[in-house]
Design an enzyme around this catalytic site. Structure first.
Site, short mmCIF file in Angstrom:
data_model
loop_
_atom_site.label_atom_id
_atom_site.label_comp_id
_atom_site.label_asym_id
_atom_site.label_seq_id
_atom_site.Cartn_x
_atom_site.Cartn_y
_atom_site.Cartn_z
N GLY A 278 -0.85 4.17 -5.22
CA GLY A 278 -0.63 2.91 -5.91
C GLY A 278 0.64 2.86 -6.74
O GLY A 278 1.00 1.81 -7.26
N VAL B 112 0.83 -1.20 0.00
CA VAL B 112 0.00 0.00 0.00
C VAL B 112 0.87 1.25 0.00
O VAL B 112 1.92 1.27 0.65
CB VAL B 112 -0.90 0.01 1.27
CG1 VAL B 112 -1.77 1.25 1.32
CG2 VAL B 112 -1.74 -1.25 1.36
N CYS B 113 0.42 2.28 -0.71
CA CYS B 113 1.02 3.61 -0.61
C CYS B 113 -0.12 4.63 -0.73
O CYS B 113 -1.28 4.29 -0.53
CB CYS B 113 2.11 3.82 -1.67
SG CYS B 113 1.49 3.95 -3.36
N ARG B 114 0.20 5.84 -1.10
CA ARG B 114 -0.83 6.87 -1.20
C ARG B 114 -1.76 6.62 -2.39
O ARG B 114 -2.98 6.66 -2.27
CB ARG B 114 -0.21 8.26 -1.31
CG ARG B 114 -1.22 9.37 -1.42
CD ARG B 114 -0.55 10.75 -1.57
NE ARG B 114 -1.54 11.72 -1.93
CZ ARG B 114 -1.98 11.93 -3.18
NH1 ARG B 114 -1.52 11.22 -4.17
NH2 ARG B 114 -2.89 12.85 -3.42
N MET C 224 -4.08 4.54 -0.57
CA MET C 224 -4.90 5.04 0.54
C MET C 224 -6.01 5.96 0.05
O MET C 224 -7.02 6.12 0.74
CB MET C 224 -4.01 5.75 1.57
CG MET C 224 -3.13 4.80 2.36
SD MET C 224 -4.04 3.50 3.23
CE MET C 224 -4.95 4.46 4.46
#
Length: 108
Positions: A66, A62-64, A90
């Site tokens: 993708g 996961v990141c902000r 996210m």
């Protein structure tokens, strides 16, 4: 690279599946929002911390948005790990959680 949606992650968590989630954002980004119980390994430190991971587990990255998680998932796959990129990151997670609340009236 394999992908998973935020809604699918929420469903799997609601079904009490054991998930191995890794957030590759920087620690200050986690202060804004994070998935409960997620492991934080910033993308820049992933090569140094890869020994902490188990090749028998499937990891959801996961990141902000993708993008970084996509890079991390590819890196892990290259090194023999099973990794799924949570598309939309996210941003998608927040929207999916909000949608679940609207649909059910409760926080899931």
């Amino acid at each position: 690279m394999q992908e998973i949606t935020a809604a699918e992650v929420i469903t799997r968590l609601n079904n009490k599946e054991t998930l191995h989630l890794i957030d590759v954002r920087e620690p200050e980004e986690l202060a804004l929002a994070k998935i409960p119980g997620i492991l934080n390994i910033p993308l820049g430190t992933l090569p140094l911390r890869i020994h902490e991971l188990d090749k028998n587990n499937e990891y959801i990255i996961v990141c902000r948005s993708g993008n970084r998680s996509g890079n991390a998932a590819q890196f892990l796959e290259y090194h023999g790990f099973q990794a799924l990129n949570m598309i939309g990151g996210m941003i998608a997670w927040s929207a999916a959680v909000k949608k679940k609340k609207l649909l059910t009236g409760v926080d899931k």
